[in-house]
Design a protein around this motif. Sequence first.
Motif, short mmCIF file in Angstrom:
data_model
loop_
_atom_site.label_atom_id
_atom_site.label_comp_id
_atom_site.label_asym_id
_atom_site.label_seq_id
_atom_site.Cartn_x
_atom_site.Cartn_y
_atom_site.Cartn_z
N GLN A 218 21.91 32.82 15.14
CA GLN A 218 23.46 32.05 16.01
C GLN A 218 23.53 33.43 16.84
O GLN A 218 24.34 32.13 18.50
CB GLN A 218 23.37 30.85 16.08
N ALA B 83 28.27 22.88 19.49
CA ALA B 83 28.08 24.27 20.05
C ALA B 83 28.57 23.94 21.85
O ALA B 83 28.86 25.27 22.25
CB ALA B 83 26.25 24.55 19.83
N HIS C 114 23.86 34.19 20.96
CA HIS C 114 26.27 33.78 21.95
C HIS C 114 26.36 35.27 21.95
O HIS C 114 26.83 35.14 22.91
CB HIS C 114 27.21 33.90 20.39
#
Length: 325
Positions: A173, A199, A177
């Motif tokens: 993740q 998120a 990002h």
Amino acid sequence: MLTGAAPDVLRVDALAKRFAGGGGVVDVSMRLAAGAVTGFIGVNGAGKSTTLRCILGLLSPDAGRIEMFGAPADRHARRRVGFLPEERGLFPRERARDVIAFHARLKGLDKRAAFHAADRLLERIGLAERRRARVGELSKGNAQRVQLLCALAHGPDLLILDEPFSGLDPIAQGEVHSLFSEFRAGGGAILFSTHAMAAAESLCDQVVILAGGRTVFEGAVAEAAAASPHGAVVVTSDDGGLARAVAAVGGALTPMASRMGEAARWRVTLPPEVTHPALMRALADLGVPIFAFEPIKSDLEGAFWRLAAEARPVETAPAEARRVA
């Protein structure tokens, strides 16, 4: 990538699409600027997938208008869009490098450029050594990363992502990002549908909240959080006593789940001037047994549930819906 003062990357006005069996959307609007990250939020059945399919040209709207890059959306504009569907659609026997290059060529890159893009992106997220691996041999998280690279490989100006973090561990993740940050720094816009409120709060500049087939909020994340209700979540076995205490302070009750034994979970909405201690005193005065008392946070999730609860059903069409141009 887009540079300078550019028109909206995406503009949707009064979009409507109904289905014979019911459902669809009746009044969806949103605007995305270059370099912006927008969260697209709604419960299952709110109309998110229908909206995305209309934007992508997979469905024809009944009414409304969709523009990309300052002009009516057409197949040429949509070549500048990268799309990650929620459903995983990669063939398990395809090799990671080949499938990324294939998607890049579908969007207009020549063979050499497509494979160069695939190699660069695989190197970027640490999968260069797995470029010859078949998709079916990859973990769920790595397969998800490969599918995301398929959306990025042709250098789009707009990314439309449906649950992009599904199946990714925290390290993966973080890499995604970082990719998003690089993409938006180059002027690219991102619209991503998600159920993960945390998120959306951490990544988005703005959110579009859908409920009952309508846009019920569009604006900055901080503005959405300010719409969160003031109150608490209370678990008790004395529903009647709770109702009397809430009425005494001018609040309202909403059941949150089915009963668990004698206890039930309730969302209590309070007037702005009524404090949590005031509610607790009212409960104590009536001798109401409390198993849990959790103040509602002023956050995106609280705002979402409030706005979704206030939405009208999907059957009523907007009076001023315009036909598609």
